[in-house]
Design a protein around this motif. Structure first.
Motif, PDB file in Angstrom:
ATOM      1  N   ARG A 533       0.859  -1.178   0.000  1.00  0.00           N
ATOM      2  CA  ARG A 533       0.000   0.000   0.000  1.00  0.00           C
ATOM      3  C   ARG A 533       0.899   1.233   0.000  1.00  0.00           C
ATOM      4  NH1 ARG A 533      -0.834   1.865   5.575  1.00  0.00           N
ATOM      5  NH2 ARG A 533       0.224   0.423   6.997  1.00  0.00           N
ATOM      6  N   LEU A 536       0.197   8.916   1.067  1.00  0.00           N
ATOM      7  CA  LEU A 536       0.525  10.210   0.486  1.00  0.00           C
ATOM      8  C   LEU A 536       0.579  11.251   1.594  1.00  0.00           C
ATOM      9  CD1 LEU A 536       0.954  12.162  -1.908  1.00  0.00           C
ATOM     10  CD2 LEU A 536      -1.560  12.398  -2.025  1.00  0.00           C
ATOM     11  N   ALA A 544      -3.826  10.697   1.939  1.00  0.00           N
ATOM     12  CA  ALA A 544      -4.472   9.620   1.176  1.00  0.00           C
ATOM     13  C   ALA A 544      -3.728   8.324   1.433  1.00  0.00           C
ATOM     14  CB  ALA A 544      -4.477   9.948  -0.317  1.00  0.00           C
ATOM     15  N   GLU A 545      -4.442   7.201   1.254  1.00  0.00           N
ATOM     16  CA  GLU A 545      -3.858   5.870   1.464  1.00  0.00           C
ATOM     17  C   GLU A 545      -4.544   4.886   0.542  1.00  0.00           C
ATOM     18  OE1 GLU A 545      -3.393   2.536   5.049  1.00  0.00           O
ATOM     19  OE2 GLU A 545      -4.099   4.570   5.501  1.00  0.00           O
ATOM     20  N   GLY A 546      -3.782   3.942   0.003  1.00  0.00           N
ATOM     21  CA  GLY A 546      -4.341   2.925  -0.877  1.00  0.00           C
ATOM     22  C   GLY A 546      -3.245   2.262  -1.680  1.00  0.00           C
ATOM     23  N   HIS A 548      -1.196   1.509  -5.235  1.00  0.00           N
ATOM     24  CA  HIS A 548      -0.709   2.455  -6.237  1.00  0.00           C
ATOM     25  C   HIS A 548      -1.686   2.668  -7.397  1.00  0.00           C
ATOM     26  CE1 HIS A 548       1.960   4.502  -9.012  1.00  0.00           C
ATOM     27  NE2 HIS A 548       1.864   3.497  -9.865  1.00  0.00           N
ATOM     28  N   GLU A 550      -4.858   2.329  -7.611  1.00  0.00           N
ATOM     29  CA  GLU A 550      -6.073   3.010  -7.165  1.00  0.00           C
ATOM     30  C   GLU A 550      -5.825   4.490  -6.928  1.00  0.00           C
ATOM     31  OE1 GLU A 550      -8.860   3.156  -3.158  1.00  0.00           O
ATOM     32  OE2 GLU A 550      -7.595   1.392  -3.545  1.00  0.00           O
ATOM     33  N   LEU A 551      -4.685   4.818  -6.279  1.00  0.00           N
ATOM     34  CA  LEU A 551      -4.380   6.220  -6.003  1.00  0.00           C
ATOM     35  C   LEU A 551      -4.123   6.993  -7.296  1.00  0.00           C
ATOM     36  CD1 LEU A 551      -2.090   5.921  -2.851  1.00  0.00           C
ATOM     37  CD2 LEU A 551      -4.402   6.835  -2.960  1.00  0.00           C
ATOM     38  N   ARG A 554      -7.659   7.774  -8.712  1.00  0.00           N
ATOM     39  CA  ARG A 554      -8.635   8.614  -8.033  1.00  0.00           C
ATOM     40  C   ARG A 554      -8.067   9.880  -7.397  1.00  0.00           C
ATOM     41  NH1 ARG A 554      -8.440   7.961  -2.453  1.00  0.00           N
ATOM     42  NH2 ARG A 554      -7.476   6.038  -1.646  1.00  0.00           N
ATOM     43  N   ASP A 555      -6.721  10.029  -7.299  1.00  0.00           N
ATOM     44  CA  ASP A 555      -6.167  11.188  -6.569  1.00  0.00           C
ATOM     45  C   ASP A 555      -5.295  12.019  -7.497  1.00  0.00           C
ATOM     46  OD1 ASP A 555      -4.398  12.812  -4.772  1.00  0.00           O
ATOM     47  OD2 ASP A 555      -5.510  11.746  -3.211  1.00  0.00           O
ATOM     48  N   TYR A 558      -1.812  12.863  -6.085  1.00  0.00           N
ATOM     49  CA  TYR A 558      -0.907  11.713  -6.151  1.00  0.00           C
ATOM     50  C   TYR A 558      -0.379  11.554  -7.572  1.00  0.00           C
ATOM     51  CZ  TYR A 558       0.800   6.914  -5.607  1.00  0.00           C
ATOM     52  OH  TYR A 558       1.581   5.790  -5.582  1.00  0.00           O
ATOM     53  N   ARG A 559      -1.274  11.657  -8.553  1.00  0.00           N
ATOM     54  CA  ARG A 559      -0.850  11.531  -9.952  1.00  0.00           C
ATOM     55  C   ARG A 559       0.206  12.588 -10.291  1.00  0.00           C
ATOM     56  NH1 ARG A 559      -6.317  10.837 -10.997  1.00  0.00           N
ATOM     57  NH2 ARG A 559      -6.496  13.004 -11.751  1.00  0.00           N
TER      58      ARG A 559
END
Length: 564
Positions: A533, A536, A544-546, A548, A550-551, A554-555, A558-559
């Protein structure tokens, strides 16, 4: 300086008492040499009065034999004294260097704060040598005092007025030498400070020469060094001027003193109070006394410079630790659970995160300073302002730093390599040769070895400058992996390698660290893709957490951090 820390006096006394036996032996031999030197004009005077004036050939040969024995004793004493004194100097300097090295490498840190690496090197070399040289100065000074005493007693025997003049005047000269040495001590300290700083700047510039050239900052760096060098030169000139005034003034004063002894002796001879042999002995003793008196000046200068160096050494040895000493030991075996609870430190604004034993976690920070602050807390290079960092439920500040660093290894992305072979660099932290092979494979170092003339046995230059940036990173990563720490924290370990190599390293890292806690502080998509996991950190908190993919999906923040 904190209470109980070493002072210049403590450092000096420790260097002397640590070599007391050798200092005393050297002092005794030096005293024998100086006493022999003092007896030479006395024996010559006896030869003139008894063997030449009243005696025959037998007396002449006998007294010449006595003179030869005196010369043999003083010559052998000088050689043995110099040898023993030099041993005391080198051993004292060696012990000081060991003490400095232990303090600099102390897990608690603190000695390096506010000092350039070159400054510490200068302290451990030049300053340690100067403090060690005080042993030779003391032994020589004791010998000079003995020579002065024997010469004064001999003059008393020859003539009471001459002997009294020497015994009264010598202490006054010593007091004057001490007063003259005070400006020299101050300027010598300033000289050593500036020289050490210039050495530190030069070492830093040489180490970062490639970066400076790439940034086009070479002219500015060169100007900075020229300015520092000029300041060091000015301090050296001031110290040299003080040394010249000290030496010149002392030579003039001692010369006048010896001339006064000679004039008084000549007057006594003219009045018939001295024989020809006694006059020769008195003049010879007066000339001899110039040696011990000048030695006192040299001894005082050596001690003054030694005190200045001792103050610099004491400032390093007495530097307060960056982190207080813990006493506990990590649990055995270390499970590897890491808990960060509401930590505030620097740019961290209440970070909380929890890593389970054996988990591979990625940490992405939008601000590089946040990554640095987090790494400092995990390595316990600094304690959080508030909040706690725990290993297996035990606060890091309760653990002994040596045991803590054996359990948690924080590997910075700019780790230096050492002089030696590639194999020795990777195996620096390994406990067995068998641990090297999987670490070499995981970091893809075999490819590096194949490109080198002697493979793993190729000698690397200082800081691995003979390797490319990507090769150095892989070797440093392999070294961290070979340590097989229960908790491994890696900071941007692949920023200088190509995409294909990075993908191989990511797979190898995942496989090698299976079942061992690992934190990857990075923005590399290849490395983050193999983590269990990702967290961020944005504006000092976990935002944020999840996993890679997924992040990324949706984020937007993060991108922007990992796909730029």
């Amino acid at each position: 300086m904190r209470t109980g820390s070493p002072t210049a006096r403590t450092v000096l006394s420790g260097a002397i008492t640590g070599q007391l036996r050798h200092v005393l032996v050297s002092a005794g031999l030096s005293a024998s040499h100086q006493a022999g030197e003092a007896l030479v004009p006395v024996v010559i005077g006896v030869v003139i009065d008894r063997a030449v004036g009243r005696g025959g050939l037998t007396d002449l040969i006998g007294w010449i034999g006595v003179l030869a024995v005196v010369f043999a004793v003083l010559s052998s004493s000088f050689r043995l004294s110099a040898r023993t004194g030099e041993r005391a100097v080198e051993q004292a300097a060696h012990h000081l260097r060991l003490s400095l090295t232990r303090r600099i490498l102390d897990h608690r840190g603190g000695a390096e704060q506010g000092r350039l690496p070159g400054d510490l090197v200068a302290t451990a070399t030049g300053d340690a040598d100067r403090v060690g040289a005080v042993n030779r100065a003391i032994a020589t000074g004791i010998g000079a005092f003995t020579g002065l005493l024997v010469g004064g007693v001999a003059l008393l025997v020859v003539s009471v007025p001459l002997g009294l003049l020497v015994l009264v005047g010598a202490p006054l000269l010593l007091w004057l030498a001490h007063l003259l040495g005070r400006p020299l001590e101050r300027r010598s300290h300033a000289e050593q400070e500036r020289a050490a700083y210039a050495s530190g700047v030069a070492a830093d510039l040489v180490a970062g020469l490639r970066v400076l050239k790439g940034l086009g900052a070479s002219p500015a760096a060169a100007e900075r060094y020229r300015r520092t060098s000029r300041e060091s030169l000015a301090a050296t000139v001031r110290a040299a001027r003080a040394q010249a005034w000290y030496d010149g003034t002392l030579v003039i004063v001692t010369g006048l003193f010896v001339a006064g002894v000679g004039l008084l002796g000549g007057r006594l001879a003219a009045q018939g109070d001295l024989s020809v042999g006694q006059l020769v002995a008195a003049v010879g003793l007066a000339l001899f006394l110039l040696g011990p008196l000048s030695i006192f000046g040299w001894v005082n200068a050596e001690i003054a410079q030694g005190r200045a160096s001792a103050a610099r050494i004491a400032s390093v040895l007495g530097a307060p630790p960056a982190t207080p000493q813990g006493t506990g030991a990590p649990a055995a075996p270390v499970r590897g659970r890491v808990d960060v609870q509401d930590v505030r430190h620097g740019t961290l604004r209440g970070v909380s995160l929890h890593v389970a034993p054996g988990e591979l976690v990625g940490i992405v920070t939008t601000d590089p300073a946040t990554a640095d602050d987090l790494l400092r807390c995990l390595a316990r290079d600094a304690d959080p302002e508030t909040g706690t960092v725990e290993l297996d439920g035990v606060r890091l500040d309760a653990l002994d730093p040596a045991g803590l660093r054996a359990a948690i290894l924080v590997a910075p992305h700019d780790a230096d390599l050492f002089e030696g072979t590639l194999r020795e660099n990777v195996g620096a932290a390994a406990t067995a040769e068998a641990e090297l092979r999987p670490a070499l494979a995981a970091a893809d170092v075999h490819e590096v070895a194949r490109a080198l003339p002697q493979g793993l046995d190729t000698l690397l230059t200082e800081r691995g400058q003979s390797l490319s940036g990507g090769q150095r990173q892989r070797v440093a990563l392999a070294r961290a992996l070979a340590a097989d720490a229960a908790v491994l924290v890696l900071h941007d370990p692949t920023t200088a390698v190509d995409a294909a190599t990075e993908a191989r390293i990511a797979a190898g890292l995942r496989e090698l660290r299976q079942g061992r806690t690992t934190l990857l502080v990075t923005t590399s998509p290849a490395l983050l893709a193999v983590t269990d996991r990702v967290l961020l950190l944005d504006e000092g908190v976990v935002r944020a957490e999840g996993v890679h993919p997924e992040l990324v999906r949706r984020d937007a923040g993060y991108r922007a951090s990992v796909l730029r």
